[in-house]
Motif scaffolding. Sequence first.
Motif, PDB file in Angstrom:
ATOM      1  N   GLY A   1      33.549  20.546  82.750  1.00  0.00           N
ATOM      2  CA  GLY A   1      34.587  19.937  81.936  1.00  0.00           C
ATOM      3  C   GLY A   1      35.224  20.955  81.014  1.00  0.00           C
ATOM      4  O   GLY A   1      34.750  22.087  80.877  1.00  0.00           O
ATOM      5  N   PRO A   2      36.312  20.585  80.335  1.00  0.00           N
ATOM      6  CA  PRO A   2      37.027  21.531  79.474  1.00  0.00           C
ATOM      7  C   PRO A   2      36.218  21.917  78.249  1.00  0.00           C
ATOM      8  O   PRO A   2      35.551  21.080  77.639  1.00  0.00           O
ATOM      9  CB  PRO A   2      38.299  20.769  79.091  1.00  0.00           C
ATOM     10  CG  PRO A   2      37.916  19.322  79.207  1.00  0.00           C
ATOM     11  CD  PRO A   2      36.947  19.252  80.348  1.00  0.00           C
ATOM     12  N   SER A   3      36.289  23.182  77.899  1.00  0.00           N
ATOM     13  CA  SER A   3      35.551  23.652  76.725  1.00  0.00           C
ATOM     14  C   SER A   3      36.367  23.532  75.447  1.00  0.00           C
ATOM     15  O   SER A   3      35.796  23.607  74.348  1.00  0.00           O
ATOM     16  CB  SER A   3      35.132  25.110  76.915  1.00  0.00           C
ATOM     17  OG  SER A   3      36.263  25.945  77.096  1.00  0.00           O
ATOM     18  N   ALA A   4      37.672  23.339  75.555  1.00  0.00           N
ATOM     19  CA  ALA A   4      38.531  23.320  74.370  1.00  0.00           C
ATOM     20  C   ALA A   4      38.107  22.288  73.326  1.00  0.00           C
ATOM     21  O   ALA A   4      38.102  22.595  72.131  1.00  0.00           O
ATOM     22  CB  ALA A   4      39.988  23.100  74.777  1.00  0.00           C
ATOM     23  N   PRO A   5      37.735  21.052  73.711  1.00  0.00           N
ATOM     24  CA  PRO A   5      37.384  20.065  72.685  1.00  0.00           C
ATOM     25  C   PRO A   5      35.998  20.251  72.074  1.00  0.00           C
ATOM     26  O   PRO A   5      35.651  19.555  71.112  1.00  0.00           O
ATOM     27  CB  PRO A   5      37.447  18.730  73.450  1.00  0.00           C
ATOM     28  CG  PRO A   5      38.093  19.029  74.758  1.00  0.00           C
ATOM     29  CD  PRO A   5      37.775  20.448  75.044  1.00  0.00           C
ATOM     30  N   ALA A   6      35.191  21.164  72.616  1.00  0.00           N
ATOM     31  CA  ALA A   6      33.805  21.309  72.162  1.00  0.00           C
ATOM     32  C   ALA A   6      33.748  21.927  70.767  1.00  0.00           C
ATOM     33  O   ALA A   6      34.637  22.680  70.349  1.00  0.00           O
ATOM     34  CB  ALA A   6      33.021  22.163  73.145  1.00  0.00           C
TER      35      ALA A   6
ATOM     36  N   ARG B   1      37.283  30.954  75.790  1.00  0.00           N
ATOM     37  CA  ARG B   1      38.202  31.241  74.680  1.00  0.00           C
ATOM     38  C   ARG B   1      39.097  30.049  74.355  1.00  0.00           C
ATOM     39  O   ARG B   1      39.737  30.026  73.301  1.00  0.00           O
ATOM     40  CB  ARG B   1      39.048  32.478  74.989  1.00  0.00           C
ATOM     41  CG  ARG B   1      38.268  33.771  74.860  1.00  0.00           C
ATOM     42  CD  ARG B   1      39.155  35.017  74.895  1.00  0.00           C
ATOM     43  NE  ARG B   1      38.369  36.199  74.547  1.00  0.00           N
ATOM     44  CZ  ARG B   1      37.771  36.997  75.429  1.00  0.00           C
ATOM     45  NH1 ARG B   1      37.884  36.731  76.720  1.00  0.00           N
ATOM     46  NH2 ARG B   1      37.079  38.043  75.017  1.00  0.00           N
ATOM     47  N   ALA B   2      39.134  29.049  75.230  1.00  0.00           N
ATOM     48  CA  ALA B   2      39.913  27.841  74.935  1.00  0.00           C
ATOM     49  C   ALA B   2      39.290  27.037  73.806  1.00  0.00           C
ATOM     50  O   ALA B   2      39.959  26.214  73.177  1.00  0.00           O
ATOM     51  CB  ALA B   2      40.035  26.971  76.187  1.00  0.00           C
ATOM     52  N   CYS B   3      38.003  27.262  73.539  1.00  0.00           N
ATOM     53  CA  CYS B   3      37.314  26.545  72.466  1.00  0.00           C
ATOM     54  C   CYS B   3      37.700  27.140  71.121  1.00  0.00           C
ATOM     55  O   CYS B   3      37.593  28.358  70.923  1.00  0.00           O
ATOM     56  CB  CYS B   3      35.803  26.625  72.665  1.00  0.00           C
ATOM     57  SG  CYS B   3      34.843  25.833  71.347  1.00  0.00           S
ATOM     58  N   THR B   4      38.134  26.285  70.217  1.00  0.00           N
ATOM     59  CA  THR B   4      38.501  26.755  68.875  1.00  0.00           C
ATOM     60  C   THR B   4      37.322  26.719  67.912  1.00  0.00           C
ATOM     61  O   THR B   4      37.451  27.102  66.750  1.00  0.00           O
ATOM     62  CB  THR B   4      39.646  25.897  68.301  1.00  0.00           C
ATOM     63  OG1 THR B   4      39.225  24.522  68.264  1.00  0.00           O
ATOM     64  CG2 THR B   4      40.892  26.024  69.159  1.00  0.00           C
ATOM     65  N   GLY B   5      36.182  26.254  68.385  1.00  0.00           N
ATOM     66  CA  GLY B   5      34.986  26.226  67.557  1.00  0.00           C
ATOM     67  C   GLY B   5      34.208  27.520  67.657  1.00  0.00           C
ATOM     68  O   GLY B   5      34.767  28.581  67.971  1.00  0.00           O
ATOM     69  N   GLU B   6      32.913  27.446  67.383  1.00  0.00           N
ATOM     70  CA  GLU B   6      32.047  28.618  67.449  1.00  0.00           C
ATOM     71  C   GLU B   6      31.863  29.055  68.907  1.00  0.00           C
ATOM     72  O   GLU B   6      31.733  28.230  69.808  1.00  0.00           O
ATOM     73  CB  GLU B   6      30.685  28.313  66.835  1.00  0.00           C
ATOM     74  CG  GLU B   6      30.737  27.910  65.370  1.00  0.00           C
ATOM     75  CD  GLU B   6      31.011  29.091  64.455  1.00  0.00           C
ATOM     76  OE1 GLU B   6      31.004  30.252  64.932  1.00  0.00           O
ATOM     77  OE2 GLU B   6      31.214  28.858  63.256  1.00  0.00           O
TER      78      GLU B   6
ATOM     79  N   GLY C   1      25.491  14.681  67.414  1.00  0.00           N
ATOM     80  CA  GLY C   1      26.811  14.191  67.792  1.00  0.00           C
ATOM     81  C   GLY C   1      27.800  15.279  68.119  1.00  0.00           C
ATOM     82  O   GLY C   1      28.823  15.019  68.772  1.00  0.00           O
ATOM     83  N   ASP C   2      27.562  16.509  67.654  1.00  0.00           N
ATOM     84  CA  ASP C   2      28.435  17.610  68.032  1.00  0.00           C
ATOM     85  C   ASP C   2      28.272  17.902  69.520  1.00  0.00           C
ATOM     86  O   ASP C   2      27.253  17.560  70.131  1.00  0.00           O
ATOM     87  CB  ASP C   2      28.124  18.858  67.211  1.00  0.00           C
ATOM     88  CG  ASP C   2      28.611  18.766  65.779  1.00  0.00           C
ATOM     89  OD1 ASP C   2      29.520  17.948  65.515  1.00  0.00           O
ATOM     90  OD2 ASP C   2      28.090  19.490  64.915  1.00  0.00           O
ATOM     91  N   ARG C   3      29.268  18.568  70.077  1.00  0.00           N
ATOM     92  CA  ARG C   3      29.290  18.832  71.521  1.00  0.00           C
ATOM     93  C   ARG C   3      29.302  20.329  71.778  1.00  0.00           C
ATOM     94  O   ARG C   3      30.075  21.066  71.170  1.00  0.00           O
ATOM     95  CB  ARG C   3      30.516  18.169  72.147  1.00  0.00           C
ATOM     96  CG  ARG C   3      30.598  18.272  73.670  1.00  0.00           C
ATOM     97  CD  ARG C   3      31.718  17.386  74.179  1.00  0.00           C
ATOM     98  NE  ARG C   3      31.404  15.978  73.978  1.00  0.00           N
ATOM     99  CZ  ARG C   3      30.938  15.173  74.933  1.00  0.00           C
ATOM    100  NH1 ARG C   3      30.732  15.636  76.154  1.00  0.00           N
ATOM    101  NH2 ARG C   3      30.683  13.917  74.670  1.00  0.00           N
ATOM    102  N   LEU C   4      28.425  20.765  72.678  1.00  0.00           N
ATOM    103  CA  LEU C   4      28.331  22.158  73.051  1.00  0.00           C
ATOM    104  C   LEU C   4      28.662  22.309  74.526  1.00  0.00           C
ATOM    105  O   LEU C   4      27.996  21.700  75.375  1.00  0.00           O
ATOM    106  CB  LEU C   4      26.930  22.697  72.757  1.00  0.00           C
ATOM    107  CG  LEU C   4      26.680  24.174  73.021  1.00  0.00           C
ATOM    108  CD1 LEU C   4      25.679  24.741  72.012  1.00  0.00           C
ATOM    109  CD2 LEU C   4      26.135  24.417  74.446  1.00  0.00           C
TER     110      LEU C   4
END
Length: 250
Positions: free
Chosen positions: A94-99, A113-118, A63-66
Amino acid sequence: MNATDRTPADLLRSALAADPARPLVTFYDDATGERVELSVATFANWVAKTANYLQGDLAAGPGDRLALLLPAHWQTAVWLLACSSVGVVAQIGGPSAPADVVVSGPDTLEEARACTGERVALALRPLGGRFPQPPQGFADYAVEVPSQGDRFAPYAPVDPDEPALAVEGRELTGSQVVEQARADAARLGLTQGSRLLSGLPYDTWEGLSAGLLAPLAAGGSVVLCRHLGQLDAAGLTKRQESERVTHTAV
């Protein structure tokens, strides 16, 4: 391939059981002169290591998104199958921020760098080489993955009816990816042993299918070419002959 396969990872397991020594992905980068050939066994080993890294070190699960910000490349193909192995949704474009995780090549680091995850970065250098200096805020794939385990077992079963791939604004479940890949293989005339040369990018379903999924579903192999436009007609013909290509998608 096995009629009961319902995820891309299932297709790879069946290919490994059938003939681990045969070529699966042959990669060319015509900007650098790189050529890499991976057998089913070697490719599956990279997938297992990457899946262990994704599930273990990156703590990703079903369910996680990469967000996959990579070009058509053999390492991109590895990440696609690693996501399927874990149950993580591979997002193309698509945008990487929500991943939850972003995987980037050297040309898309600012976007990543917009991604706040790993965050994981690939240098995409010949032979899977490292960055000379890892980008700040990113783990270097070439440093982290080689030491991972050669066998993979998911912590939780992967549901083939859950989303597995997001591309061109639509989401496909694992079973839908397999069904569409099989349909594409039939449409293209791919059968066991077929060898498809693809110069298509990995940012569309057509490119992902021709560049990995349809040949895998058919029991064939792919000659994946990046920067193919740098070859002239004679060079392309020579490659088709030397690689025993039976089908072409450019």
